[in-house]
Design a protein around this motif. Structure first.
Motif, mmCIF file in Angstrom:
data_model
loop_
_atom_site.group_PDB
_atom_site.id
_atom_site.type_symbol
_atom_site.label_atom_id
_atom_site.label_comp_id
_atom_site.label_asym_id
_atom_site.label_seq_id
_atom_site.Cartn_x
_atom_site.Cartn_y
_atom_site.Cartn_z
ATOM 1 N N UNK A 194 1.130 -1.316 -0.025
ATOM 2 C CA UNK A 194 0.367 -0.267 -0.377
ATOM 3 C C UNK A 194 1.038 1.134 0.225
ATOM 4 N N UNK A 195 0.634 1.973 -0.652
ATOM 5 C CA UNK A 195 1.557 3.318 -0.949
ATOM 6 C C UNK A 195 0.861 4.556 -0.240
ATOM 7 N N UNK A 196 1.734 5.389 0.481
ATOM 8 C CA UNK A 196 0.392 6.650 0.821
ATOM 9 C C UNK A 196 1.204 7.905 -0.169
ATOM 10 N N UNK A 197 -0.395 8.000 0.392
ATOM 11 C CA UNK A 197 -0.495 9.130 -1.292
ATOM 12 C C UNK A 197 -0.377 10.878 -0.960
ATOM 13 N N UNK A 198 -0.733 11.832 -1.187
ATOM 14 C CA UNK A 198 -0.383 12.795 -0.535
ATOM 15 C C UNK A 198 -1.449 13.255 -0.139
ATOM 16 N N UNK A 199 -2.756 12.912 0.033
ATOM 17 C CA UNK A 199 -3.507 13.655 1.340
ATOM 18 C C UNK A 199 -3.488 12.956 2.539
ATOM 19 N N UNK A 200 -2.481 10.768 2.181
ATOM 20 C CA UNK A 200 -1.672 11.260 3.366
ATOM 21 C C UNK A 200 -1.243 11.737 3.958
#
Length: 98
Positions: A1-7
């Motif tokens: 799972x990748x951490x996105x900009x919103x995260x």
């Protein structure tokens, strides 16, 4: 799972909140009630009744009402119009005297 900009934005906001709470949660700034002969009756009344509201009733005899009494500092909150003095709401008793 990748951490996105919103995260990352969410993590930053949470970190900022924790940092703000840490910065403002410094040392207690209110003075403690001195453990001296003048305040001894308040300590004894609190020991006897266990009620801070009862112990508060003795404060006006010396603070700001008696001639030559101890005045409150300029920025000290005022007593509620028809309410009781609540000195021990902010000012803590020294544990050794309780």
């Amino acid at each position: 799972m990748r951490i996105g900009k919103k995260d990352w934005i969410f993590i930053g906001i949470i970190a900022a909140v924790f940092i703000i709470f840490y910065v403002i949660s410094g040392e207690e700034k209110t003075k403690r009630v001195p453990l001296d002969d003048t305040h001894k009756p308040s300590y004894e009344l609190f020991k006897k009744t266990g009620s801070k509201m009862e112990a508060d009733k003795g404060c006006p005899t010396c603070h700001n009402t008696a001639p030559g009494g101890v005045p409150f500092p300029a920025k000290h909150p005022v007593k509620p119009k028809d309410g009781p003095m609540r000195c021990l709401f902010c000012h803590k008793l020294k544990l050794a005297g309780v």
